[in-house]
Design a protein around this motif. Structure first.
Motif, PDB file in Angstrom:
ATOM      1  N   TRP A 142     -10.378   6.845  -5.155  1.00 36.79           N
ATOM      2  CA  TRP A 142      -9.925   6.298  -3.874  1.00 36.79           C
ATOM      3  C   TRP A 142      -8.764   7.101  -3.312  1.00 36.79           C
ATOM      4  N   GLY A 143      -8.808   8.401  -3.532  1.00 35.28           N
ATOM      5  CA  GLY A 143      -7.840   9.301  -2.911  1.00 35.28           C
ATOM      6  C   GLY A 143      -6.402   9.067  -3.334  1.00 35.28           C
ATOM      7  N   SER A 162      -4.920   6.332  -3.540  1.00 35.71           N
ATOM      8  CA  SER A 162      -4.319   5.228  -2.782  1.00 35.71           C
ATOM      9  C   SER A 162      -4.056   4.064  -3.723  1.00 35.71           C
ATOM     10  N   GLN A 207     -14.650   4.714   3.827  1.00 36.31           N
ATOM     11  CA  GLN A 207     -13.848   4.890   2.623  1.00 36.31           C
ATOM     12  C   GLN A 207     -12.437   5.340   2.973  1.00 36.31           C
ATOM     13  N   TRP A 227       0.830  -1.216   0.000  1.00 36.46           N
ATOM     14  CA  TRP A 227       0.000   0.000   0.000  1.00 36.46           C
ATOM     15  C   TRP A 227       0.856   1.255   0.000  1.00 36.46           C
ATOM     16  N   ARG A 263      -9.989  11.833   5.463  1.00 35.96           N
ATOM     17  CA  ARG A 263      -8.748  11.658   4.692  1.00 35.96           C
ATOM     18  C   ARG A 263      -7.600  12.443   5.322  1.00 35.96           C
ATOM     19  N   ARG A 318      -0.224   5.822  -0.550  1.00 38.52           N
ATOM     20  CA  ARG A 318      -1.163   6.821  -1.053  1.00 38.52           C
ATOM     21  C   ARG A 318      -0.360   8.049  -1.457  1.00 38.52           C
ATOM     22  N   TYR A 331     -10.387   2.472   4.285  1.00 36.90           N
ATOM     23  CA  TYR A 331      -9.883   1.635   3.195  1.00 36.90           C
ATOM     24  C   TYR A 331      -8.717   2.306   2.475  1.00 36.90           C
ATOM     25  N   GLU A 332      -8.854   3.584   2.211  1.00 36.78           N
ATOM     26  CA  GLU A 332      -7.827   4.302   1.449  1.00 36.78           C
ATOM     27  C   GLU A 332      -6.483   4.356   2.161  1.00 36.78           C
ATOM     28  N   HIS A 333      -6.470   4.148   3.467  1.00 33.41           N
ATOM     29  CA  HIS A 333      -5.232   4.309   4.230  1.00 33.41           C
ATOM     30  C   HIS A 333      -4.725   3.023   4.876  1.00 33.41           C
TER      31      HIS A 333
END
Length: 524
Positions: A102-103, A105, A269, A55, A211, A57, A272-274
């Motif tokens: 999804w930012g 990510s 959300q 992962w 976020r 971002r 999940y993105e982080h």
């Protein structure tokens, strides 16, 4: 066995430190006027015998007001996985698109790797390279292994520095569990006297709020170090959304269900993105499945629970309609109502099935709360009662879960938890009301990384009412470190000297051993 791998692992530690430092400092090349995009570090998670999730971002402006991290278009991101820290022996590589949806990510599910060994990974995008992270595949399905594990919870940015993360990283764990309150949605008032380092914003409600809260936490060097040192497994408690929320109900009765579900969708959300989560956890509006199980060779099965999303409405609601947790009178019918559930009926059935099918030597139930029953006294009227926001508010679900362990003859069940900002070691009896009934499981609860603990003296006074509690301490911050093999589990309660000191030192408060085949922790 992990021994041979460990010798090689130690040899590369110095190389890993050099490679990570080099990759942080070297790639500050600007591309199209964009600053360094990997400000939030890297992470890996949810390992399988043949791979794991990696992962990152992209967020060159991590605190941009719109929550987009300073980017407004899709960005191609290259990734690679290597057998060495210097990233010279690459075994897997590819390219993915980091999208606005999804930012920006990136979640790559790497597969085709060898079981039970370390790998290193790195990303490249916008003319820059990310730090190098270390991950590790799970052992082969039938492998007999040992493991070094850790778990953490409740890290409030405003209450101090994340030294606990740094010290856990230095222990070189094989796998780390985040058991809730990874961020705090709420902020202290400026004049509260509580703020050591400010959030810089108020309570999180919208997607951009969440976020930016995650992004802020992710800039912490100790948190980045822990994620870069080992794969992780994450679940949540309440502060990833809102204090004491339950399913679709806000703790504030004035917030309608529909409005709160919108907030929950934004929070899920951002979670999940982080986090290094698989596509199976991709959120769908306000719904997001994060309960899952993972096998670690023949050594352990991890049952990872979601204690928030599916629970029945909070029990024993106060006269003013508040859903906030409180000490409820023992006579409140909701506490023991068999029609109520903390996990939700589907997750309950899934957990029972996981117990029935497990052939692991240790069954570790990783979740967010203190499981043991706890007779408390209301601090105002001193009447005995139960805390409504935890398992004591859903006693029938707890009884069903412990009965499932007995019925399925589950090997060596151990519960891990957080939430309560204090260390607990407890025996879980078949009949929670009868301390003479058989001990069916053992529980370890970790203290917070920074969040304030409950009053030590007040809780110490109720311990005589709770003979199943073997240890309690709420005065220090820290984490839990675990060494486990086929024959025993050694659990260390680690504490830091001061969360206000970014250079805080660490020591061991107490250690406990569990012998395989014998429930109940023994102090060592």
């Amino acid at each position: 066995m992990r021994g041979d791998v460990d010798h090689g692992r130690r040899r590369v530690l110095a190389g890993l430190a050099v490679a990570t430092t080099f990759s942080i400092l070297s790639p500050f090349a600007r591309s199209a006027g964009v600053d360094y995009p990997f400000t939030l570090g890297v992470a890996s998670g949810d390992p399988l015998p043949d791979g794991f999730v990696i992962w990152t971002r992209l967020a060159p402006l991590f605190n941009a007001a719109d929550g987009r991290g300073g980017l407004s278009r899709p960005v191609p991101v290259r990734w690679r996985v290597a057998r060495d820290a210097a990233m010279t022996r690459v075994v897997r590589q590819g390219e993915v698109m980091a999208s606005e949806r999804w930012g920006h990510s990136v979640h790559v599910e790497v597969a085709g790797l060898e079981p039970g060994r370390p790998y290193w990974y790195q990303f490249e995008g916008l003319g820059a390279q990310s730090p190098v992270g270390q991950s590790r595949t799970a052992p082969a399905v039938h492998a007999t292994v040992s493991a070094r594990l850790g778990f953490v919870s409740c890290s409030h940015w405003e209450r101090g520095y994340f030294s606990a993360y740094r010290h856990l990283a230095q222990e070189q764990p094989d796998l780390v569990f985040f058991l809730g309150d990874y961020i705090y949605d709420s902020s202290y008032a400026a004049d509260s006297g509580k703020i050591i380092r400010p959030h810089g914003s108020g309570n999180a409600v919208s997607l951009s709020d969440y976020r930016n809260r995650y992004a802020l936490y992710k800039t912490d060097p100790d948190l980045q170090a822990l994620h870069a040192a080992a794969p992780s497994v994450a679940t949540w408690d309440d502060h990833e959304v809102q204090n004491d929320y339950a399913n679709r109900w806000s703790q504030d009765p004035k917030i309608p269900v529909g409005q709160f579900l919108q907030q929950r969708a934004a929070a899920y959300q951002a979670f999940y993105e982080h986090m290094p989560l698989r596509a199976s956890s991709l959120p769908k509006g306000p719904d997001m499945r994060i309960y899952r199980r993972m096998d670690y060779g023949r050594l352990a099965r991890f049952h990872v629970l979601d204690g928030r999303q599916y629970r029945s409405e909070q029990p024993c609601i106060l006269a003013n309609g508040s859903h906030q947790g409180h000490i409820a009178d023992n006579l409140c019918h909701d506490l023991r109502d068999p029609g109520r559930t903390l996990l939700g009926w589907q997750q309950e059935a899934w957990l029972d099935q996981g117990f029935a099918q497990s052939r692991a030597q240790w069954n570790i139930i990783a979740q967010d709360l203190l499981v043991a029953p706890l007779t408390q006294r209301d601090l105002t009227n001193h009447k005995p009662g139960r805390w409504t926001d935890g398992w004591d508010g859903y006693m029938a679900n707890r009884s069903r879960m412990l009965a499932s362990l007995e019925r399925n003859r589950v090997n060596n069940p151990v519960f891990w938890g957080g939430d309560i900002h204090s260390f607990w070691v407890t025996d879980l009896h078949a009949d929670g009301n009868n301390p003479d009934s058989p001990v069916v499981a053992t529980e370890f609860v970790g203290t917070s990384v920074t969040s304030d603990g409950p009053p030590f003296e007040a809780f110490s006074k109720i311990l005589p009412l709770n003979p199943h509690v073997k240890f309690f301490d709420s005065r220090q911050r820290g984490y839990v470190s675990v060494e486990v093999d086929e024959g025993r589990m050694l659990t260390h309660l680690r504490v830091i000297t001061d969360p206000r000191d970014p250079a805080a030192r660490v020591s061991t408060l107490r250690s406990f051993v569990l012998e395989a085949g014998r429930a109940g922790a023994i102090a060592v």
